[in-house]
Design a protein around this motif. Sequence first.
Motif, PDB file in Angstrom:
ATOM      1  N   ARG A 122      -7.557   7.078   1.284  1.00  0.00           N
ATOM      2  CA  ARG A 122      -6.682   5.927   1.524  1.00  0.00           C
ATOM      3  C   ARG A 122      -5.519   5.928   0.534  1.00  0.00           C
ATOM      4  O   ARG A 122      -4.387   5.588   0.883  1.00  0.00           O
ATOM      5  CB  ARG A 122      -7.464   4.613   1.394  1.00  0.00           C
TER       6      ARG A 122
ATOM      7  N   GLU B  38      -2.833   8.302   1.593  1.00  0.00           N
ATOM      8  CA  GLU B  38      -2.144   7.847   2.798  1.00  0.00           C
ATOM      9  C   GLU B  38      -1.016   6.872   2.482  1.00  0.00           C
ATOM     10  O   GLU B  38       0.040   6.891   3.118  1.00  0.00           O
ATOM     11  CB  GLU B  38      -3.143   7.174   3.750  1.00  0.00           C
TER      12      GLU B  38
ATOM     13  N   ARG C  42       0.931   4.983  11.482  1.00  0.00           N
ATOM     14  CA  ARG C  42       1.632   5.411  10.267  1.00  0.00           C
ATOM     15  C   ARG C  42       1.938   4.213   9.365  1.00  0.00           C
ATOM     16  O   ARG C  42       2.297   3.143   9.833  1.00  0.00           O
ATOM     17  CB  ARG C  42       2.947   6.107  10.611  1.00  0.00           C
TER      18      ARG C  42
END
Length: 455
Positions: free
Chosen positions: A358, A361, A440
């Motif tokens: 995470r 990201e 995204r």
Amino acid sequence: MSYEELAAFVAATAQDQGIPGVAVGILADGRESRITHGVTSAEHPLPVDGRTLFHLASVSKTFTATALMRLAAQGRVDPAAPVRRYVPALRLADEEATARITVLQLLNHTAGLDWNLVDADEGDGSLEAFVAGLGRLPLVAPPGARASYSQAGYNLLGRVIENVTGLPFEKAVAELLLDPLGLHDTVFDLDDVVVRRFAVGHNPTADGTLAPARPWKSWRAGTRGNNPGGGVVSSVSDLLRWARFQLGDGEGLLPAGTLGRMRQPTVELRGSTLGDAFGICWFVRDVGGVRAVGHGGSGNGQFAELLLVPEHDFAVVSLANAGPGGYLFNQAVLKRALELYLGVTEREPEPLPHDEERAREVAGRYEIDAMNLDIVATEGRLTLAVEIKPEIRAASDAEMPPDHPAAAIGFLAGAEDEYVVTEGGLKGQRGFFSRAADGRITGVDLAGRLFPRGA
């Protein structure tokens, strides 16, 4: 004992945070109490008292919104009407958005405007000149699509007030609110500040000592064009009077119920420490089972907070004259005052263990017109840093407050893509990451405003 306990807490916390001077006000059971501690300036000290002036920064928006609502009550402004009805010269980057944005969307930060103009100080510094430059301001969302805190939106509201009243914004606010309420120590102009006792802001230097903050107001609030969003200067005594008015029935200036409607949620504000929703200007949140509304402000080495708890006719004012500890001081005072006077306790959010996937990201640069927000994932740690853009620092003649260096953040349980800052000058601030339809990450919210992700 609540007053004595809070007074001791104020003194100890100011010392812990290294703040030269603070002023705290409590409105409870119809009575006003003031706690002042320390000095106006580390270099030229005078004791802070109940009439010492502090720069309120964004708490100014509560005055602008209330003045606008008084004009609405007089039938001179329709909050549902397009802004262009009152500011025909308005031109934004998107013509469709220009035609659609309403007064209410400015009031509750859903107009889609970015935070503010980088070059707002160009021209003659007037609101007319500010509005003329809004075509350069990016839009972060279509009008009405979402909340994103905007200084520019409130400065535009100031121009609405000017055009409707035919008066300079500052004079209009004085006639609509300040004079009838007897707020004689609430001013805008530095000429009115220097003839009174006032607090000097302070920022840390490289060696950790405090230095006076220059300019006295924020580097982005030094001209008249920024007065509606951040130019008010006031004292703890005047702010207690302001809080009493906001908790009342309008005192003949506004119809009964109007102030209450301003405190009702109009749009959700997700994952923010500041609130769960925007009312008309106010941040609205539930704290320990009670509804609170408030607004804060961050200037150049000066920090202000105003919090109301309407169901208890209770209010807290907290003012501090040093950064970055002034923000943390104010938050601690609000929390302690709620505990002592109302028995209300706010639980601190608990971050989850670090998740490397995470973290990678969301890592990247996010930015608005004046600031970069950098989120960096390193092994076992995710950090957030906020800086004024270097090119803006280099081009400015004014001293600017220090940046917020990298501080750890953690994701929150049960709240998708929400996070909390766990250290540093922004400790306790919450926010969230936005996603596109394909999943995204496209932006991050901090302090109620959207930072879009860079390329």
